[in-house]
Write a protein that holds these residues in place. Structure first.
Motif, PDB file in Angstrom:
ATOM      1  N   GLY A  38       0.832  -1.190   0.000  1.00  0.00           N
ATOM      2  CA  GLY A  38       0.000   0.000   0.000  1.00  0.00           C
ATOM      3  C   GLY A  38       0.871   1.246   0.000  1.00  0.00           C
ATOM      4  O   GLY A  38       2.098   1.169  -0.151  1.00  0.00           O
ATOM      5  N   PRO A  39       0.287   2.440   0.150  1.00  0.00           N
ATOM      6  CA  PRO A  39       1.034   3.702   0.068  1.00  0.00           C
ATOM      7  C   PRO A  39       2.257   3.708   0.987  1.00  0.00           C
ATOM      8  O   PRO A  39       2.187   3.222   2.125  1.00  0.00           O
ATOM      9  N   GLN A  40       3.361   4.263   0.491  1.00  0.00           N
ATOM     10  CA  GLN A  40       4.617   4.265   1.231  1.00  0.00           C
ATOM     11  C   GLN A  40       5.230   5.653   1.238  1.00  0.00           C
ATOM     12  O   GLN A  40       5.224   6.361   0.225  1.00  0.00           O
ATOM     13  N   SER A  41       5.798   6.023   2.385  1.00  0.00           N
ATOM     14  CA  SER A  41       6.504   7.302   2.450  1.00  0.00           C
ATOM     15  C   SER A  41       7.869   7.151   1.784  1.00  0.00           C
ATOM     16  O   SER A  41       8.405   6.043   1.639  1.00  0.00           O
ATOM     17  N   SER A  42       8.435   8.277   1.378  1.00  0.00           N
ATOM     18  CA  SER A  42       9.755   8.254   0.751  1.00  0.00           C
ATOM     19  C   SER A  42      10.798   7.657   1.693  1.00  0.00           C
ATOM     20  O   SER A  42      11.754   7.012   1.241  1.00  0.00           O
ATOM     21  N   GLY A 115     -10.588   0.516   3.284  1.00  0.00           N
ATOM     22  CA  GLY A 115     -11.268   1.337   4.284  1.00  0.00           C
ATOM     23  C   GLY A 115     -10.687   2.731   4.364  1.00  0.00           C
ATOM     24  O   GLY A 115     -10.145   3.265   3.394  1.00  0.00           O
ATOM     25  N   HIS A 116     -10.773   3.334   5.543  1.00  0.00           N
ATOM     26  CA  HIS A 116     -10.296   4.698   5.772  1.00  0.00           C
ATOM     27  C   HIS A 116      -8.825   4.812   5.381  1.00  0.00           C
ATOM     28  O   HIS A 116      -7.998   3.973   5.753  1.00  0.00           O
ATOM     29  N   TRP A 117      -8.489   5.875   4.640  1.00  0.00           N
ATOM     30  CA  TRP A 117      -7.140   5.975   4.072  1.00  0.00           C
ATOM     31  C   TRP A 117      -6.055   5.965   5.139  1.00  0.00           C
ATOM     32  O   TRP A 117      -5.050   5.255   5.002  1.00  0.00           O
ATOM     33  N   TRP A 118      -6.225   6.735   6.210  1.00  0.00           N
ATOM     34  CA  TRP A 118      -5.175   6.798   7.222  1.00  0.00           C
ATOM     35  C   TRP A 118      -4.998   5.477   7.955  1.00  0.00           C
ATOM     36  O   TRP A 118      -3.889   5.101   8.340  1.00  0.00           O
ATOM     37  N   HIS A 119      -6.098   4.745   8.135  1.00  0.00           N
ATOM     38  CA  HIS A 119      -5.982   3.420   8.748  1.00  0.00           C
ATOM     39  C   HIS A 119      -5.216   2.486   7.823  1.00  0.00           C
ATOM     40  O   HIS A 119      -4.335   1.731   8.261  1.00  0.00           O
ATOM     41  N   GLY A 120      -5.539   2.538   6.522  1.00  0.00           N
ATOM     42  CA  GLY A 120      -4.823   1.708   5.568  1.00  0.00           C
ATOM     43  C   GLY A 120      -3.349   2.059   5.490  1.00  0.00           C
ATOM     44  O   GLY A 120      -2.489   1.176   5.385  1.00  0.00           O
ATOM     45  N   TYR A 121      -3.047   3.361   5.567  1.00  0.00           N
ATOM     46  CA  TYR A 121      -1.650   3.774   5.509  1.00  0.00           C
ATOM     47  C   TYR A 121      -0.885   3.281   6.736  1.00  0.00           C
ATOM     48  O   TYR A 121       0.247   2.801   6.621  1.00  0.00           O
TER      49      TYR A 121
END
Length: 280
Positions: A38-42, A115-121
Protein backbone atom coordinates in the motif's frame (compact mmCIF):
# COMPACT_ATOMS: atom_id res chain seq x y z
CA UNK A 1 -1.64 24.51 -16.38
CA UNK A 2 1.47 25.77 -14.58
CA UNK A 3 3.32 22.69 -13.24
CA UNK A 4 5.89 24.38 -10.99
CA UNK A 5 6.00 27.26 -8.54
CA UNK A 6 7.13 30.82 -9.39
CA UNK A 7 10.82 29.88 -9.42
CA UNK A 8 10.45 26.58 -11.26
CA UNK A 9 10.35 24.11 -8.36
CA UNK A 10 8.03 21.13 -8.11
CA UNK A 11 5.26 21.39 -5.52
CA UNK A 12 2.88 18.93 -3.90
CA UNK A 13 0.21 19.69 -6.45
CA UNK A 14 2.33 20.36 -9.52
CA UNK A 15 5.30 18.81 -11.23
CA UNK A 16 6.63 19.17 -14.76
CA UNK A 17 5.87 16.10 -16.86
CA UNK A 18 8.70 13.82 -18.09
CA UNK A 19 7.08 11.44 -20.59
CA UNK A 20 10.31 9.54 -21.43
CA UNK A 21 10.84 8.10 -17.91
CA UNK A 22 11.47 4.34 -17.69
CA UNK A 23 11.79 2.76 -14.19
CA UNK A 24 15.14 1.22 -13.32
CA UNK A 25 15.57 -2.10 -11.50
CA UNK A 26 15.69 -0.32 -8.13
CA UNK A 27 12.62 1.74 -8.96
CA UNK A 28 10.71 -1.38 -9.95
CA UNK A 29 11.46 -2.68 -6.44
CA UNK A 30 9.79 0.46 -5.10
CA UNK A 31 6.75 -0.09 -7.31
CA UNK A 32 6.50 -3.73 -6.25
CA UNK A 33 6.79 -2.79 -2.59
CA UNK A 34 3.91 -0.32 -2.89
CA UNK A 35 1.91 -2.91 -4.82
CA UNK A 36 2.40 -5.38 -1.96
CA UNK A 37 1.85 -3.13 1.06
CA UNK A 38 0.00 0.00 0.00
CA UNK A 39 1.03 3.70 0.07
CA UNK A 40 4.62 4.27 1.23
CA UNK A 41 6.50 7.30 2.45
CA UNK A 42 9.76 8.25 0.75
CA UNK A 43 11.55 7.27 3.97
CA UNK A 44 10.35 3.67 3.73
CA UNK A 45 11.15 3.41 0.01
CA UNK A 46 14.65 4.73 0.68
CA UNK A 47 15.12 2.16 3.46
CA UNK A 48 13.97 -0.63 1.15
CA UNK A 49 16.98 -0.16 -1.13
CA UNK A 50 19.42 1.52 1.26
CA UNK A 51 21.67 -1.55 1.36
CA UNK A 52 22.56 -1.02 -2.30
CA UNK A 53 21.87 2.71 -2.77
CA UNK A 54 22.97 4.79 0.22
CA UNK A 55 22.42 8.33 -1.04
CA UNK A 56 19.06 9.53 0.26
CA UNK A 57 19.01 12.72 -1.82
CA UNK A 58 19.46 10.71 -5.03
CA UNK A 59 16.65 8.36 -3.97
CA UNK A 60 14.30 11.27 -3.34
CA UNK A 61 15.11 12.77 -6.74
CA UNK A 62 14.41 9.42 -8.41
CA UNK A 63 11.03 9.22 -6.70
CA UNK A 64 10.23 12.69 -7.99
CA UNK A 65 11.30 11.51 -11.44
CA UNK A 66 8.85 8.58 -11.23
CA UNK A 67 6.16 11.04 -10.23
CA UNK A 68 6.99 13.29 -13.16
CA UNK A 69 6.91 10.25 -15.42
CA UNK A 70 3.42 9.34 -14.28
CA UNK A 71 4.32 6.20 -12.29
CA UNK A 72 3.84 7.59 -8.77
CA UNK A 73 1.21 9.93 -7.33
CA UNK A 74 0.76 11.77 -4.04
CA UNK A 75 -2.51 10.84 -2.30
CA UNK A 76 -4.14 14.11 -1.18
CA UNK A 77 -5.10 12.74 2.26
CA UNK A 78 -1.52 13.20 3.51
CA UNK A 79 -1.99 16.97 3.42
CA UNK A 80 -4.57 16.79 6.23
CA UNK A 81 -1.95 16.66 8.99
CA UNK A 82 -0.17 19.18 11.16
CA UNK A 83 2.99 20.57 9.53
CA UNK A 84 2.28 18.52 6.40
CA UNK A 85 4.95 20.40 4.44
CA UNK A 86 7.64 19.04 6.76
CA UNK A 87 6.64 15.37 6.46
CA UNK A 88 8.09 12.94 3.89
CA UNK A 89 5.95 12.54 0.79
CA UNK A 90 3.71 9.47 0.71
CA UNK A 91 3.58 7.81 -2.70
CA UNK A 92 1.12 5.44 -4.32
CA UNK A 93 0.95 3.73 -7.72
CA UNK A 94 -0.74 5.25 -10.73
CA UNK A 95 -2.53 3.24 -13.40
CA UNK A 96 0.58 3.64 -15.57
CA UNK A 97 2.68 1.96 -12.88
CA UNK A 98 0.24 -0.93 -12.55
CA UNK A 99 0.16 -1.33 -16.33
CA UNK A 100 3.97 -1.29 -16.42
CA UNK A 101 4.21 -4.09 -13.84
CA UNK A 102 1.65 -6.05 -15.82
CA UNK A 103 3.57 -5.53 -19.06
CA UNK A 104 6.71 -6.86 -17.36
CA UNK A 105 4.76 -9.94 -16.23
CA UNK A 106 5.41 -9.30 -12.54
CA UNK A 107 2.08 -7.84 -11.36
CA UNK A 108 0.46 -9.78 -8.51
CA UNK A 109 -3.09 -9.90 -7.04
CA UNK A 110 -1.95 -8.43 -3.74
CA UNK A 111 -4.22 -7.73 -0.76
CA UNK A 112 -3.76 -4.08 0.12
CA UNK A 113 -5.40 -2.36 3.11
CA UNK A 114 -8.89 -1.04 2.50
CA UNK A 115 -11.27 1.34 4.28
CA UNK A 116 -10.30 4.70 5.77
CA UNK A 117 -7.14 5.98 4.07
CA UNK A 118 -5.17 6.80 7.22
CA UNK A 119 -5.98 3.42 8.75
CA UNK A 120 -4.82 1.71 5.57
CA UNK A 121 -1.65 3.77 5.51
CA UNK A 122 -0.85 2.87 9.13
CA UNK A 123 -1.34 -0.80 8.23
CA UNK A 124 0.97 -0.50 5.24
CA UNK A 125 3.64 1.14 7.44
CA UNK A 126 3.66 -1.80 9.83
CA UNK A 127 3.82 -4.55 7.22
CA UNK A 128 6.37 -2.61 5.15
CA UNK A 129 8.76 -2.18 8.07
CA UNK A 130 8.44 -5.86 9.00
CA UNK A 131 9.11 -6.90 5.40
CA UNK A 132 12.22 -4.69 5.13
CA UNK A 133 13.61 -5.71 8.53
CA UNK A 134 12.94 -9.40 7.81
CA UNK A 135 14.82 -9.30 4.50
CA UNK A 136 17.88 -7.84 6.23
CA UNK A 137 17.96 -10.90 8.47
CA UNK A 138 17.34 -13.38 5.64
CA UNK A 139 13.78 -13.97 6.79
CA UNK A 140 11.26 -14.23 3.94
CA UNK A 141 8.04 -12.21 4.13
CA UNK A 142 5.05 -14.10 2.69
CA UNK A 143 2.18 -11.75 1.72
CA UNK A 144 -1.53 -12.43 2.11
CA UNK A 145 -2.25 -13.28 -1.52
CA UNK A 146 0.30 -16.11 -1.41
CA UNK A 147 -1.38 -17.55 1.70
CA UNK A 148 -4.85 -17.27 0.18
CA UNK A 149 -3.70 -19.05 -2.99
CA UNK A 150 -2.96 -22.25 -1.05
CA UNK A 151 -6.68 -23.10 -0.98
CA UNK A 152 -8.11 -20.28 -3.06
CA UNK A 153 -9.51 -19.08 0.27
CA UNK A 154 -11.43 -15.89 0.91
CA UNK A 155 -9.69 -13.21 2.95
CA UNK A 156 -12.45 -13.02 5.56
CA UNK A 157 -12.63 -15.84 8.12
CA UNK A 158 -16.13 -17.30 8.70
CA UNK A 159 -17.16 -17.72 12.33
CA UNK A 160 -20.17 -19.16 14.15
CA UNK A 161 -21.62 -15.66 14.17
CA UNK A 162 -20.46 -13.35 11.41
CA UNK A 163 -16.96 -13.16 10.00
CA UNK A 164 -13.60 -11.60 10.82
CA UNK A 165 -11.52 -9.58 8.35
CA UNK A 166 -7.96 -8.93 9.58
CA UNK A 167 -6.40 -5.59 8.75
CA UNK A 168 -3.61 -7.61 7.12
CA UNK A 169 -2.38 -11.19 6.92
CA UNK A 170 1.18 -12.39 6.32
CA UNK A 171 3.68 -15.08 7.30
CA UNK A 172 7.41 -15.22 7.93
CA UNK A 173 9.71 -17.99 6.72
CA UNK A 174 12.71 -18.33 9.03
CA UNK A 175 14.45 -20.80 6.72
CA UNK A 176 12.01 -23.71 6.81
CA UNK A 177 10.10 -22.84 9.97
CA UNK A 178 7.07 -20.60 9.62
CA UNK A 179 4.79 -18.30 11.57
CA UNK A 180 1.56 -16.75 10.33
CA UNK A 181 0.35 -13.36 11.55
CA UNK A 182 -2.94 -11.51 11.58
CA UNK A 183 -2.47 -7.77 12.01
CA UNK A 184 -4.87 -5.36 13.70
CA UNK A 185 -4.12 -1.62 13.75
CA UNK A 186 -6.08 0.34 16.36
CA UNK A 187 -6.23 4.10 15.73
CA UNK A 188 -8.78 4.75 18.49
CA UNK A 189 -11.76 5.08 16.13
CA UNK A 190 -13.69 2.06 17.43
CA UNK A 191 -15.35 1.71 20.85
CA UNK A 192 -13.79 -0.47 23.51
CA UNK A 193 -17.08 -2.31 23.83
CA UNK A 194 -20.43 -1.98 22.07
CA UNK A 195 -23.81 -3.68 22.38
CA UNK A 196 -24.51 -2.90 18.75
CA UNK A 197 -23.41 -5.30 16.00
CA UNK A 198 -20.38 -3.19 15.10
CA UNK A 199 -16.68 -3.72 15.41
CA UNK A 200 -15.25 -2.99 18.83
CA UNK A 201 -12.06 -3.92 20.66
CA UNK A 202 -13.89 -6.42 22.88
CA UNK A 203 -15.67 -8.04 19.91
CA UNK A 204 -12.39 -8.41 18.03
CA UNK A 205 -10.79 -10.08 21.04
CA UNK A 206 -13.71 -12.53 21.25
CA UNK A 207 -13.52 -13.31 17.53
CA UNK A 208 -9.79 -13.98 17.60
CA UNK A 209 -10.25 -16.12 20.71
CA UNK A 210 -12.72 -18.27 18.75
CA UNK A 211 -10.34 -18.53 15.81
CA UNK A 212 -7.35 -19.49 17.92
CA UNK A 213 -9.14 -21.94 20.22
CA UNK A 214 -10.95 -23.75 17.40
CA UNK A 215 -8.09 -23.58 14.92
CA UNK A 216 -10.40 -21.96 12.37
CA UNK A 217 -7.48 -20.38 10.52
CA UNK A 218 -5.94 -23.79 9.83
CA UNK A 219 -9.05 -25.13 8.11
CA UNK A 220 -9.85 -21.90 6.28
CA UNK A 221 -6.40 -20.84 5.05
CA UNK A 222 -4.80 -24.29 5.05
CA UNK A 223 -2.10 -23.12 7.45
CA UNK A 224 0.15 -25.54 9.29
CA UNK A 225 2.04 -22.78 11.05
CA UNK A 226 0.88 -21.28 14.32
CA UNK A 227 -1.05 -18.02 14.07
CA UNK A 228 -0.03 -14.99 16.11
CA UNK A 229 -2.13 -11.83 16.27
CA UNK A 230 -0.31 -8.50 16.37
CA UNK A 231 -2.22 -5.47 17.66
CA UNK A 232 -0.62 -2.08 17.02
CA UNK A 233 -2.02 0.88 18.99
CA UNK A 234 -1.37 4.62 18.74
CA UNK A 235 -2.41 5.11 22.38
CA UNK A 236 -0.92 3.54 25.50
CA UNK A 237 -4.29 3.88 27.25
CA UNK A 238 -6.01 1.91 24.48
CA UNK A 239 -3.39 -0.81 24.77
CA UNK A 240 -3.96 -1.03 28.53
CA UNK A 241 -7.71 -1.42 28.04
CA UNK A 242 -7.02 -4.08 25.44
CA UNK A 243 -4.75 -6.01 27.81
CA UNK A 244 -7.50 -5.91 30.43
CA UNK A 245 -9.88 -7.55 27.94
CA UNK A 246 -7.23 -10.11 27.09
CA UNK A 247 -6.88 -11.18 30.72
CA UNK A 248 -10.26 -12.93 30.51
CA UNK A 249 -9.06 -15.19 27.69
CA UNK A 250 -7.50 -18.63 27.87
CA UNK A 251 -3.70 -19.09 28.17
CA UNK A 252 -3.58 -20.20 24.52
CA UNK A 253 -5.12 -16.92 23.37
CA UNK A 254 -2.97 -14.76 25.63
CA UNK A 255 0.19 -16.50 24.39
CA UNK A 256 -0.85 -15.99 20.77
CA UNK A 257 -1.34 -12.20 20.97
CA UNK A 258 1.35 -9.51 20.75
CA UNK A 259 0.77 -5.79 21.17
CA UNK A 260 2.81 -2.63 20.81
CA UNK A 261 2.27 1.13 20.72
CA UNK A 262 3.38 3.26 17.77
CA UNK A 263 2.36 6.92 17.70
CA UNK A 264 1.18 8.57 14.49
CA UNK A 265 4.35 10.66 14.54
CA UNK A 266 6.49 7.53 14.77
CA UNK A 267 4.69 6.04 11.77
CA UNK A 268 6.44 8.62 9.57
CA UNK A 269 9.82 7.20 10.58
CA UNK A 270 11.46 3.87 9.84
CA UNK A 271 11.10 1.33 11.23
CA UNK A 272 7.68 1.31 12.86
CA UNK A 273 8.56 -1.93 14.60
CA UNK A 274 11.17 -4.66 14.36
CA UNK A 275 8.96 -7.13 16.22
CA UNK A 276 8.50 -10.70 14.99
CA UNK A 277 11.78 -11.13 13.16
CA UNK A 278 13.36 -13.49 15.67
CA UNK A 279 12.06 -17.07 15.39
CA UNK A 280 12.33 -17.59 19.16
Amino acid sequence: MKMTDSIGRSTFYRIASQPDVRPTAREIRWLKHIERHGPQSSQYLYELTRDTHRCKDTALRQMQKLRAGGFLCLPPQQRATEQADFNPYIYDLTKAAKDHLNDLGIAEPTVRPTGHWWHGYATSCVTSSIDIAAARQSVRYIPAHTILAKRNASYEIPLNRGKLIPDQLFALDYGGSFRAFALEVDRGTEPIQSKAARKSLARSVDQYAEILERGVHRNHYGLKANLLVLWVFISRIRQERFLEKLEGCSPLVRQSVLSTVVSEKEQRKYPVTDLLISPT
